[in-house]
Design a protein around this motif. Structure first.
Motif, PDB file in Angstrom:
ATOM      1  N   GLU A   7      -5.760   0.103 -10.722  1.00 42.83           N
ATOM      2  CA  GLU A   7      -4.891  -0.005  -9.558  1.00 42.83           C
ATOM      3  C   GLU A   7      -3.883   1.135  -9.585  1.00 42.83           C
ATOM      4  N   PRO A   8      -3.562   1.667  -8.427  1.00 43.27           N
ATOM      5  CA  PRO A   8      -2.509   2.682  -8.380  1.00 43.27           C
ATOM      6  C   PRO A   8      -1.185   2.089  -8.867  1.00 43.27           C
ATOM      7  N   SER A   9      -0.318   2.926  -9.366  1.00 45.29           N
ATOM      8  CA  SER A   9       0.988   2.459  -9.826  1.00 45.29           C
ATOM      9  C   SER A   9       1.972   2.381  -8.672  1.00 45.29           C
ATOM     10  N   ASP A  10       1.464   2.119  -7.512  1.00 50.01           N
ATOM     11  CA  ASP A  10       2.195   2.036  -6.262  1.00 50.01           C
ATOM     12  C   ASP A  10       2.907   0.684  -6.143  1.00 50.01           C
ATOM     13  N   THR A  11       4.031   0.632  -5.476  1.00 48.63           N
ATOM     14  CA  THR A  11       4.751  -0.615  -5.256  1.00 48.63           C
ATOM     15  C   THR A  11       4.400  -1.173  -3.880  1.00 48.63           C
ATOM     16  N   PRO A  12       3.829  -2.371  -3.801  1.00 50.08           N
ATOM     17  CA  PRO A  12       3.462  -2.940  -2.509  1.00 50.08           C
ATOM     18  C   PRO A  12       4.625  -3.029  -1.520  1.00 50.08           C
ATOM     19  N   ASP A  13       5.832  -3.257  -2.023  1.00 47.61           N
ATOM     20  CA  ASP A  13       6.990  -3.367  -1.127  1.00 47.61           C
ATOM     21  C   ASP A  13       7.250  -2.094  -0.329  1.00 47.61           C
ATOM     22  N   ALA A  14       6.754  -0.965  -0.808  1.00 47.24           N
ATOM     23  CA  ALA A  14       6.970   0.308  -0.116  1.00 47.24           C
ATOM     24  C   ALA A  14       6.302   0.342   1.256  1.00 47.24           C
ATOM     25  N   TYR A  15       5.347  -0.548   1.509  1.00 53.48           N
ATOM     26  CA  TYR A  15       4.611  -0.551   2.768  1.00 53.48           C
ATOM     27  C   TYR A  15       5.253  -1.440   3.845  1.00 53.48           C
ATOM     28  N   VAL A  16       6.151  -2.316   3.423  1.00 55.54           N
ATOM     29  CA  VAL A  16       6.778  -3.242   4.369  1.00 55.54           C
ATOM     30  C   VAL A  16       7.608  -2.450   5.373  1.00 55.54           C
ATOM     31  N   GLY A  17       7.382  -2.736   6.650  1.00 55.68           N
ATOM     32  CA  GLY A  17       8.089  -2.060   7.730  1.00 55.68           C
ATOM     33  C   GLY A  17       7.296  -0.934   8.370  1.00 55.68           C
ATOM     34  N   LEU A  18       6.245  -0.470   7.707  1.00 53.75           N
ATOM     35  CA  LEU A  18       5.419   0.602   8.270  1.00 53.75           C
ATOM     36  C   LEU A  18       4.479   0.058   9.343  1.00 53.75           C
ATOM     37  N   ALA A  19       4.071   0.928  10.257  1.00 49.35           N
ATOM     38  CA  ALA A  19       3.025   0.570  11.213  1.00 49.35           C
ATOM     39  C   ALA A  19       1.757   0.307  10.411  1.00 49.35           C
ATOM     40  N   ALA A  20       0.978  -0.673  10.825  1.00 49.78           N
ATOM     41  CA  ALA A  20      -0.201  -1.107  10.068  1.00 49.78           C
ATOM     42  C   ALA A  20      -1.172   0.045   9.798  1.00 49.78           C
ATOM     43  N   GLY A  21      -1.453   0.858  10.786  1.00 47.38           N
ATOM     44  CA  GLY A  21      -2.380   1.974  10.609  1.00 47.38           C
ATOM     45  C   GLY A  21      -1.869   3.002   9.613  1.00 47.38           C
ATOM     46  N   ASP A  22      -0.575   3.307   9.694  1.00 51.30           N
ATOM     47  CA  ASP A  22       0.023   4.261   8.758  1.00 51.30           C
ATOM     48  C   ASP A  22       0.007   3.705   7.337  1.00 51.30           C
ATOM     49  N   ALA A  23       0.304   2.417   7.193  1.00 55.19           N
ATOM     50  CA  ALA A  23       0.315   1.785   5.875  1.00 55.19           C
ATOM     51  C   ALA A  23      -1.078   1.823   5.255  1.00 55.19           C
ATOM     52  N   GLU A  24      -2.094   1.515   6.054  1.00 53.36           N
ATOM     53  CA  GLU A  24      -3.466   1.516   5.534  1.00 53.36           C
ATOM     54  C   GLU A  24      -3.875   2.926   5.109  1.00 53.36           C
ATOM     55  N   ARG A  25      -3.548   3.911   5.919  1.00 58.73           N
ATOM     56  CA  ARG A  25      -3.886   5.300   5.584  1.00 58.73           C
ATOM     57  C   ARG A  25      -3.202   5.722   4.280  1.00 58.73           C
ATOM     58  N   GLN A  26      -1.925   5.413   4.141  1.00 62.41           N
ATOM     59  CA  GLN A  26      -1.186   5.760   2.922  1.00 62.41           C
ATOM     60  C   GLN A  26      -1.774   5.072   1.696  1.00 62.41           C
ATOM     61  N   ALA A  27      -2.107   3.791   1.852  1.00 66.74           N
ATOM     62  CA  ALA A  27      -2.658   3.026   0.727  1.00 66.74           C
ATOM     63  C   ALA A  27      -3.967   3.651   0.240  1.00 66.74           C
ATOM     64  N   ARG A  28      -4.825   4.024   1.162  1.00 70.07           N
ATOM     65  CA  ARG A  28      -6.097   4.635   0.777  1.00 70.07           C
ATOM     66  C   ARG A  28      -5.878   6.003   0.130  1.00 70.07           C
ATOM     67  N   GLU A  29      -4.933   6.778   0.654  1.00 70.13           N
ATOM     68  CA  GLU A  29      -4.626   8.084   0.067  1.00 70.13           C
ATOM     69  C   GLU A  29      -4.081   7.936  -1.350  1.00 70.13           C
ATOM     70  N   ARG A  30      -3.368   6.848  -1.617  1.00 73.82           N
ATOM     71  CA  ARG A  30      -2.771   6.611  -2.933  1.00 73.82           C
ATOM     72  C   ARG A  30      -3.731   5.951  -3.914  1.00 73.82           C
ATOM     73  N   GLY A  31      -4.955   5.676  -3.459  1.00 77.98           N
ATOM     74  CA  GLY A  31      -5.978   5.221  -4.387  1.00 77.98           C
ATOM     75  C   GLY A  31      -6.390   3.761  -4.328  1.00 77.98           C
ATOM     76  N   TRP A  32      -5.875   2.985  -3.363  1.00 80.44           N
ATOM     77  CA  TRP A  32      -6.325   1.597  -3.235  1.00 80.44           C
ATOM     78  C   TRP A  32      -7.753   1.598  -2.704  1.00 80.44           C
ATOM     79  N   SER A  33      -8.645   0.916  -3.400  1.00 79.37           N
ATOM     80  CA  SER A  33     -10.054   0.923  -3.002  1.00 79.37           C
ATOM     81  C   SER A  33     -10.324  -0.006  -1.827  1.00 79.37           C
TER      82      SER A  33
END
Length: 71
Positions: free
Chosen positions: A10-36
């Motif tokens: 799993e990426p060492s990303d913090t899930p809370d960082a996505y709260v408040g983002l537009a859904a499409g932007d959040a999904e794109r960022q998550a995939r770029e950061r390595g979430w499968s």
């Protein structure tokens, strides 16, 4: 006998960082950061609670991420 597969890291990303983002932007960022796997859910959705390494879940209300968690 076949070897047991190694779970994806799993990426060492913090899930809370996505709260408040537009859904499409959040999904794109998550995939770029390595979430499968990225799963988008409406509030109150009935889901199974099995943990899947590498999956990030988003609860989305009116196009914005209101909650995010691993697994």
């Amino acid at each position: 006998m076949a070897p047991i597969p190694t779970p994806s890291a799993e990426p060492s990303d913090t899930p809370d960082a996505y709260v408040g983002l537009a859904a499409g932007d959040a999904e794109r960022q998550a995939r770029e950061r390595g979430w499968s796997t990225v799963r988008t859910l409406p509030p109150g959705a009935i889901i199974t609670m099995e943990y899947l390494a590498g999956r990030l879940n988003f609860e989305v209300t009116e196009g914005r991420v209101t909650r995010s968690w691993k697994g």
